[in-house]
Design an enzyme around this catalytic site. Sequence first.
Site, PDB file in Angstrom:
ATOM      1  CD  GLU A 134     -10.255 -15.649   1.702  1.00 19.49           C
ATOM      2  OE1 GLU A 134      -9.315 -16.452   1.557  1.00 19.49           O
ATOM      3  OE2 GLU A 134     -11.433 -15.979   1.901  1.00 19.49           O
TER       4      GLU A 134
ATOM      5  CE  LYS B 137     -14.951 -22.898   2.141  1.00 19.80           C
ATOM      6  NZ  LYS B 137     -14.114 -21.835   2.664  1.00 19.80           N
TER       7      LYS B 137
HETATM    8  N1  PSU Z   1     -14.403 -18.503   0.103  1.00 21.42           N
HETATM    9  C1  PSU Z   1     -14.320 -18.882  -1.213  1.00 21.42           C
HETATM   10  N2  PSU Z   1     -13.235 -19.647  -1.573  1.00 21.42           N
HETATM   11  C2  PSU Z   1     -12.252 -20.025  -0.672  1.00 21.42           C
HETATM   12  C3  PSU Z   1     -12.371 -19.621   0.705  1.00 21.42           C
HETATM   13  C4  PSU Z   1     -13.472 -18.851   1.017  1.00 21.42           C
HETATM   14  O1  PSU Z   1     -15.185 -18.561  -2.026  1.00 21.42           O
HETATM   15  O2  PSU Z   1     -11.300 -20.710  -1.052  1.00 21.42           O
HETATM   16  C5  PSU Z   1     -11.279 -20.026   1.703  1.00 21.42           C
HETATM   17  C6  PSU Z   1     -11.154 -19.019   2.847  1.00 21.42           C
HETATM   18  O3  PSU Z   1      -9.817 -18.594   2.887  1.00 21.42           O
HETATM   19  C7  PSU Z   1     -11.498 -19.811   4.093  1.00 21.42           C
HETATM   20  C8  PSU Z   1     -10.983 -21.159   3.716  1.00 21.42           C
HETATM   21  O4  PSU Z   1     -10.885 -19.284   5.230  1.00 21.42           O
HETATM   22  O5  PSU Z   1     -11.492 -21.280   2.367  1.00 21.42           O
HETATM   23  C9  PSU Z   1     -11.445 -22.242   4.670  1.00 21.42           C
HETATM   24  O6  PSU Z   1     -10.523 -23.275   4.607  1.00 21.42           O
HETATM   25  P1  PSU Z   1     -10.631 -24.487   5.664  1.00 21.42           P
HETATM   26  O7  PSU Z   1     -11.967 -25.117   5.320  1.00 21.42           O
HETATM   27  O8  PSU Z   1      -9.465 -25.395   5.367  1.00 21.42           O
HETATM   28  O9  PSU Z   1     -10.614 -23.887   7.027  1.00 21.42           O
END
Ligand code: PSU
Length: 294
Positions: free
Chosen positions: A22, A154
């Site tokens: 990504e 996360k």
């Molecule tokens: N993993 C990481 N850093 C990031 C992400 C994933 O180590 O920044 C990103 C990915 O693109 C994931 C996004 O899809 O964070 C999730 O964002 P949100 O919580 O707004 O859905």
Amino acid sequence: MIRVSEEILEGQRAGAGVVALETTLIAHGFPPGEGVEVGLGSERAVRAGGAVPATIGVLDGEIVVGLTPSELERFDAASRKLGPRDLAAAVVQRAPGATTVGGTLSVCNACGIQFMATGGLGGVHRGWPSPPDVSADLQALAHTRALVVSSGIKSLLDVPATSELLETLGVPVLGWRTDTLPLFYAASGGPGVSARVETAAEAAAVAAAHWRILGGGLLLGRPPTESLDDVEPLIERALADAAAQDVHGQGVTPFVLSYLHRESDGKTLRANRELIVDNARLAGEIAAAASSSA
Ligand code: PSU
Ligand code: MN
């Protein structure tokens, strides 16, 4: 509308393993300039694992699968953050856009890529239903025939709730040589996995069987090699600060990650960088194992 690089097309024709990467973590997950290094390091790691990297993003009105290094440099904090619903508008409006896990999986779905690597999956935000924020990563994963290698969900999110929701959605949660899902920076302490796997070949075989039975995505949690076990108090402060500054929706994850990188004196930044690259290598090994058994 989708431009796939020659190398990837050729790899697909020859039956090689391909791993999607990504661009949101490149544009929004690291300080300026560092994200590109992480992206290039991830590509090298996929190759070291035996597969072809496919970094995905939107540039000049096209969804590009297999960005070149100079194209990668165009992703920064000014890029739109593209979840699945945001792809079409970014293409039509010719806006530079970095794909999230969910956005990247939507593109995988359109062009037949079955493996992906990232740092940590999005999920249910803490405090649900207030805010009622659940990452579109989950829906995209449930509907895409792909295996995503990450260091779990996360940990700034509600990890147990996300894990329950993955079960509801029929998404297998595999543990890489572990019985519990890693907590992003921390190797242990997460909820139980639905099955543990010991080798790349075994992970590839489980994915292939799942695609014959049910279809849809799988998550494989790989614990970070070096575990950071003391980040939780900082996460709580970061989330409180985000709320105080009225940061919400797509802004929360980038805000919290950069808060942690700053307040941990770069400890979370190093950990995040390393786990992303290591996950990319493992995804490469699994994609390679899948192609050699096909
Ligand atoms: N993993 C990481 N850093 C990031 C992400 C994933 O180590 O920044 C990103 C990915 O693109 C994931 C996004 O899809 O964070 C999730 O964002 P949100 O919580 O707004 O859905
Ligand atoms: Mn969200």
